[in-house]
Design an enzyme around this catalytic site. Sequence first.
Site, mmCIF file in Angstrom:
data_model
loop_
_atom_site.group_PDB
_atom_site.id
_atom_site.type_symbol
_atom_site.label_atom_id
_atom_site.label_comp_id
_atom_site.label_asym_id
_atom_site.label_seq_id
_atom_site.Cartn_x
_atom_site.Cartn_y
_atom_site.Cartn_z
ATOM 1 N N GLU A 73 -14.940 -11.911 0.236
ATOM 2 C CA GLU A 73 -13.584 -11.793 -0.365
ATOM 3 C C GLU A 73 -12.520 -12.455 0.288
ATOM 4 O O GLU A 73 -11.394 -12.544 0.101
ATOM 5 C CB GLU A 73 -12.918 -10.506 -0.770
ATOM 6 N N HIS A 94 -11.765 -0.316 -2.821
ATOM 7 C CA HIS A 94 -12.417 0.111 -4.009
ATOM 8 C C HIS A 94 -11.956 1.536 -4.345
ATOM 9 O O HIS A 94 -12.868 2.474 -4.846
ATOM 10 C CB HIS A 94 -13.997 0.008 -4.052
ATOM 11 N N TYR A 119 8.801 4.958 -5.410
ATOM 12 C CA TYR A 119 7.855 4.388 -4.230
ATOM 13 C C TYR A 119 6.762 3.332 -4.491
ATOM 14 O O TYR A 119 6.668 2.445 -3.972
ATOM 15 C CB TYR A 119 7.414 5.469 -3.266
HETATM 16 P P1 13P Z 1 -17.465 -7.666 1.814
HETATM 17 O O1 13P Z 1 -18.411 -6.636 2.647
HETATM 18 O O2 13P Z 1 -17.881 -8.977 2.152
HETATM 19 O O3 13P Z 1 -16.101 -7.490 2.865
HETATM 20 O O4 13P Z 1 -17.423 -7.119 0.545
HETATM 21 C C1 13P Z 1 -16.909 -5.822 0.165
HETATM 22 C C2 13P Z 1 -16.184 -5.899 -0.876
HETATM 23 O O5 13P Z 1 -15.286 -4.842 -0.921
HETATM 24 C C3 13P Z 1 -16.275 -6.700 -2.101
HETATM 25 O O6 13P Z 1 -15.378 -6.423 -3.084
#
Ligand code: 13P
Length: 209
Positions: A73, A94, A119
């Site tokens: 990313e 995520h 906040y």
């Molecule tokens: P990476 O392991 O390449 O950082 O990707 C993880 C991720 O969160 C993809 O969106």
Amino acid sequence: MNETKARDELTRLSRSLFDRGYSVGSAGNISMRVDDGYLITPTNSCLGFLDPARISKLDFQGRHVSGDKPSKEVFLHSAFYETRPSAGAVVHLHSTFGTAISCMCGLNPEDCIRPLTPYVVMRVGKVALVPYFRPGDERGGTFVRDLSGRFAAVLLANHGPVVSGKDLVSTVYAAEELEETAKLLVTLGDRSVNYLSDSDVAELHRVFG
Ligand code: 13P
């Protein structure tokens, strides 16, 4: 902050996010600016178990100069650094509730986390929606670049939040604040909600910047 300290701080805060459930498995990536480039978590690494010596380093042109292979990313991260010169760190997670919102229909693409509490306004500001691209697709970075630095944070559709900030600690705090707000929004569901008014938001910007 010297680079050794920066590596330790990146490792410590990544572990803290992992330990508190903001990231699972090898999801998420974090970067920070140092004197001569950027540190970024290696691809497929777990935020809970980083080795400071193996964190990837990029130069200011985004070229990999040392450490393990950088996160896929990297394009998203560099788009924030390029368009927000004050950015010193970028956090992509995520995290469950932010990701849940990113999957919802009918989001306002220029304000997808409505101002529920002071906040989120003070720490995050308005959040833009980035359309779905597969992880690592350079078009995600192009989309963020085209926002011209107007947003410190975005939600990647069906994927999760990306937050930038002036330094690593404040960016981690902002990512946590965004996640807690997303949790409140999901918890409130379709109940009728009092959002902050435009004048409440304007006052927060006036007083807290
Ligand atoms: P990476 O392991 O390449 O950082 O990707 C993880 C991720 O969160 C993809 O969106």
